[in-house]
Design an enzyme around this catalytic site. Structure first.
Site, PDB file in Angstrom:
ATOM      1  N   TYR A 174       0.826  -1.207   0.000  1.00 53.55           N
ATOM      2  CA  TYR A 174       0.000   0.000   0.000  1.00 53.55           C
ATOM      3  C   TYR A 174       0.865   1.264   0.000  1.00 53.55           C
ATOM      4  O   TYR A 174       0.603   2.218  -0.743  1.00 53.55           O
ATOM      5  CB  TYR A 174      -0.906  -0.042   1.225  1.00 53.55           C
ATOM      6  CG  TYR A 174      -1.819   1.143   1.427  1.00 53.55           C
ATOM      7  CD1 TYR A 174      -2.914   1.351   0.599  1.00 53.55           C
ATOM      8  CD2 TYR A 174      -1.589   2.036   2.465  1.00 53.55           C
ATOM      9  CE1 TYR A 174      -3.767   2.429   0.800  1.00 53.55           C
ATOM     10  CE2 TYR A 174      -2.436   3.114   2.682  1.00 53.55           C
ATOM     11  CZ  TYR A 174      -3.525   3.305   1.845  1.00 53.55           C
ATOM     12  OH  TYR A 174      -4.353   4.384   2.058  1.00 53.55           O
ATOM     13  N   LYS A 178       0.883   4.100  -2.921  1.00 52.19           N
ATOM     14  CA  LYS A 178       0.517   5.479  -2.621  1.00 52.19           C
ATOM     15  C   LYS A 178       1.673   6.439  -2.894  1.00 52.19           C
ATOM     16  O   LYS A 178       1.439   7.603  -3.269  1.00 52.19           O
ATOM     17  CB  LYS A 178       0.048   5.590  -1.175  1.00 52.19           C
ATOM     18  CG  LYS A 178      -1.303   4.928  -0.916  1.00 52.19           C
ATOM     19  CD  LYS A 178      -2.396   5.484  -1.823  1.00 52.19           C
ATOM     20  CE  LYS A 178      -3.778   5.064  -1.397  1.00 52.19           C
ATOM     21  NZ  LYS A 178      -4.825   5.552  -2.324  1.00 52.19           N
TER      22      LYS A 178
END
Length: 307
Positions: A174, A178
């Protein structure tokens, strides 16, 4: 109660991952400010499994019940066909596209030594590829408009995270996705500005399906009578609405943190202390110099979850 300023009147906005959480809040806020909204959501579970048309349709029903105009799109925007169909839905339904809010995502958290390749690929696919493909198809439309002499006042709002800015233990996939979104935002802003397109990113913090387990205590809903729900996703949406509107003219290539009642402009990587020998270093010289530079450098931000 907030009074609508109709800041997005006449505009058409696409919001991905808009069936729940932040995306839903953004879609409702954009509609309340006059935008016609394409509500995209594949209806997946928190880990990305499954599909359901219900979440997108429910948000469309909410918008229409409040007097707004919206249409649902339940396709997979991490595929080229799905992303193209999303942009086509806006153009076929409303005849124009002004704003793209990239928000779709899910989690598969693991420590790195336990992180399966499939979990890595799936998270990067929905977050990073799921930003790239709608942006690519929207940008192609806006470039064609500009070349035809109809330069738009187009806006893109991408969704990063504090994990992308500082890293987060147990979220290597993640965090990488991001962080990649931030790089994509900077490149898109630089490439598309000549065509009337502004591209910015937010790093929001709010109570959603993706955060309720990680931040269960700090993100708990307030008790009855509390004046302000600091972690409500609706707190992030006003900035998204403004970045989506023509009123944000001149703001591009920027990253904002948004949480509760706080907005912060993030300043990214900047050169710190430096040394130039004018020739090749030996390993020992390089190490000695690096330590001297580090001694006068600002300490990095802590990684979320690190002890």
């Amino acid at each position: 109660m907030t009074t609508s300023t109709r800041i997005c009147a006449g505009r058409v906005a696409v919001v991905t991952g808009a069936g729940r959480g932040l995306g839903r809040a953004h879609a409702l806020a954009l509609a309340a400010e006059g935008a016609r909204v394409v509500v995209n959501d594949i209806g997946a579970a928190l880990d990305g499994s499954g599909k359901a048309a219900g979440p997108a349709a429910e948000v469309v029903a909410e918008i229409r019940a409040a007097g707004g105009d919206a249409v649902a799109h339940a396709g997979d925007i991490a595929t080229s066909d799905g992303a193209a169909a999303l942009i086509a839905t806006a153009l076929d339904t409303y005849g124009r596209l002004d704003t793209l809010v990239n928000n779709a995502g899910f989690l598969r958290d693991r420590m790195l030594v336990n992180l399966d390749e499939d979990d890595w690929d799936a998270v990067l696919r929905v977050h990073l590829k799921g930003h790239f493909l709608p942006l690519k198809h929207a940008a192609a439309h806006w470039r064609a408009e500009a070349k035809a002499g109809r330069t738009p006042e187009a806006r893109v709002v991408n969704t990063s995270s504090g994990a992308g800015l500082s890293g987060s233990v147990g979220q290597g996939n993640y965090s990488a996705a991001k962080a990649g979104i931030l790089g994509l935002t900077l490149v898109a802003a630089a490439e598309m500005g000549r065509y009337g397109v502004q591209v910015n990113a937010i790093a929001p913090a709010a109570r959603t399906r993706m955060t309720e387990q990680t931040f269960a205590e700090t993100m708990a809903a307030p008790q009855d009578g509390a004046a302000f729900d600091a972690m409500a996703p609706e707190n992030v949406s006003p900035l998204v609405v403004w970045l989506s509107a023509a009123a944000s003219a001149g703001v591009t290539g920027r990253v904002f943190e948004a949480e509760a009642g706080r907005i912060t402009v993030m300043e990214g990587w900047h050169p710190g202390p430096t040394a130039d020998k004018g020739a090749r270093w030996t390993p020992a010289e390089a190490g000695e110099t690096a330590l001297k530079l580090l001694a006068s450098a600002r300490a990095p931000e802590g990684v979320y979850g690190a002890s």
